[in-house]
Design a protein around this motif. Structure first.
Motif, mmCIF file in Angstrom:
data_model
loop_
_atom_site.group_PDB
_atom_site.id
_atom_site.type_symbol
_atom_site.label_atom_id
_atom_site.label_comp_id
_atom_site.label_asym_id
_atom_site.label_seq_id
_atom_site.Cartn_x
_atom_site.Cartn_y
_atom_site.Cartn_z
ATOM 1 N N UNK A 102 0.847 -1.180 0.000
ATOM 2 C CA UNK A 102 0.000 0.000 0.000
ATOM 3 C C UNK A 102 0.884 1.231 0.000
ATOM 4 N N UNK A 103 1.026 1.945 -1.112
ATOM 5 C CA UNK A 103 1.923 3.089 -1.197
ATOM 6 C C UNK A 103 1.462 4.247 -0.332
ATOM 7 N N UNK A 104 2.419 5.154 -0.043
ATOM 8 C CA UNK A 104 2.151 6.255 0.884
ATOM 9 C C UNK A 104 1.038 7.171 0.435
ATOM 10 N N UNK A 105 0.797 7.269 -0.883
ATOM 11 C CA UNK A 105 -0.165 8.259 -1.339
ATOM 12 C C UNK A 105 -1.601 7.892 -0.990
ATOM 13 N N UNK A 106 -1.800 6.732 -0.360
ATOM 14 C CA UNK A 106 -3.139 6.362 0.084
ATOM 15 C C UNK A 106 -3.503 7.068 1.386
ATOM 16 N N UNK B 266 2.881 12.283 6.095
ATOM 17 C CA UNK B 266 2.212 13.580 6.218
ATOM 18 C C UNK B 266 3.128 14.590 6.899
ATOM 19 N N UNK B 267 3.805 14.161 7.964
ATOM 20 C CA UNK B 267 4.733 15.039 8.688
ATOM 21 C C UNK B 267 5.868 15.492 7.771
ATOM 22 N N UNK C 266 13.120 9.550 0.680
ATOM 23 C CA UNK C 266 13.496 9.650 -0.732
ATOM 24 C C UNK C 266 12.322 9.295 -1.629
ATOM 25 N N UNK C 267 11.532 8.314 -1.213
ATOM 26 C CA UNK C 267 10.361 7.882 -1.981
ATOM 27 C C UNK C 267 9.178 8.824 -1.759
ATOM 28 N N UNK C 268 8.953 9.173 -0.520
ATOM 29 C CA UNK C 268 7.827 10.036 -0.174
ATOM 30 C C UNK C 268 7.914 11.369 -0.903
ATOM 31 N N UNK C 269 9.137 11.868 -1.080
ATOM 32 C CA UNK C 269 9.335 13.188 -1.698
ATOM 33 C C UNK C 269 9.813 13.095 -3.147
ATOM 34 N N UNK C 270 9.621 11.946 -3.769
ATOM 35 C CA UNK C 270 10.169 11.734 -5.115
ATOM 36 C C UNK C 270 9.625 12.713 -6.153
ATOM 37 N N UNK C 271 8.446 13.283 -5.915
ATOM 38 C CA UNK C 271 7.873 14.249 -6.864
ATOM 39 C C UNK C 271 8.072 15.694 -6.413
ATOM 40 N N UNK D 281 10.824 -1.958 1.319
ATOM 41 C CA UNK D 281 10.130 -2.736 0.295
ATOM 42 C C UNK D 281 8.630 -2.763 0.559
ATOM 43 N N UNK D 282 8.272 -2.985 1.808
ATOM 44 C CA UNK D 282 6.860 -3.088 2.172
ATOM 45 C C UNK D 282 6.108 -1.794 1.892
ATOM 46 N N UNK D 283 6.727 -0.666 2.247
ATOM 47 C CA UNK D 283 6.022 0.611 2.143
ATOM 48 C C UNK D 283 6.177 1.312 0.801
ATOM 49 N N UNK D 284 7.181 0.945 0.030
ATOM 50 C CA UNK D 284 7.406 1.654 -1.237
ATOM 51 C C UNK D 284 7.301 0.758 -2.467
ATOM 52 N N UNK D 285 7.460 -0.546 -2.278
ATOM 53 C CA UNK D 285 7.471 -1.449 -3.411
ATOM 54 C C UNK D 285 8.780 -1.421 -4.175
ATOM 55 N N UNK D 286 9.791 -0.748 -3.639
ATOM 56 C CA UNK D 286 11.076 -0.617 -4.324
ATOM 57 C C UNK D 286 12.184 -1.308 -3.523
#
Length: 203
Positions: free
Chosen positions: A70-74, A93-94, A112-117, A161-166
């Motif tokens: 389940x990616x963070x953007x959910x 969110x923080x 790094x993943x959370x802020x990738x965009x 891996x669990x939180x980002x799929x990467x």
């Protein structure tokens, strides 16, 4: 360096990544966010009365990967069946709130993943040769063995891996990877600053 530049640091245990982040933040005169993030996230969830060790253990308890990714953007929808997942969403969110306050360095927490965009975001993975890590385990990590350091890295990789799929530490997931056993931490910090300055001049 541009305003609102965000640097995320991921690191192997024993590579000196935390110390490097401190040096980098000091050189740039910006805030470093690390363990504060989990405390702020816990407060959002109403579990802010837990001590740091309990929060760290809670953060590292992940469901088996077969349970689904389940990616963070959910964030904002149902956070899932375990508190760990809810805590990760709260940390996400923080982190997004913190980058709105100006330039900063963020250590770990899949930032790094959370802020990738995120504009003006640069991600670095810090690693080191085993001999270097083994020596730092003895001198800087209370006598931890290389086996213990690798066990911690395994947990980090599973969490990522669990939180980002990467894949944690895979070069293509970062702007740059740096081997701290080949240079001093001061030099590594200077390399990061030089890299960002070059990229921003080209932008």
């Amino acid at each position: 360096m541009n305003n609102n530049t965000v640097i995320t640091i991921s690191r192997q245990y024993g590579s000196g990544g935390r110390e490097l982040s401190e040096i980098l933040a000091k050189k740039l005169g910006v805030k470093l966010y690390d363990r504060q993030i989990i405390h702020m996230a816990a407060a959002l969830l109403g579990i802010g009365d837990l001590n740091e060790q309990s929060l760290h253990e809670l953060e590292n308890k992940v469901l088996p990967l077969s349970s689904g990714f389940m990616p963070f953007y959910a964030f904002g929808s149902h956070a899932g069946p375990n508190v760990n997942t809810e805590l990760f969403f709260a940390e996400s969110k923080v982190i997004h709130q913190l980058v709105n306050d100006g330039s900063c360095v963020i250590l770990g927490r899949c930032a790094d993943y959370i802020l990738s965009e995120e504009p003006n975001h640069y991600s670095f993975f810090i690693y080191a040769d085993d001999d270097y890590r083994e020596n730092r385990g003895k001198t800087a990590y209370n006598g931890k063995t290389l086996k213990q350091l690798n066990a911690e890295d395994k947990k980090r990789a599973e969490y990522y891996k669990y939180h980002t799929g990467r894949i944690w530490g895979e070069p293509k997931n970062y702007d740059c990877i740096i081997n701290t056993s080949k240079m001093s931490l001061e030099e590594a910090a200077d390399m990061i600053i030089a890299y960002i300055n070059i990229k921003q001049k080209k932008a």
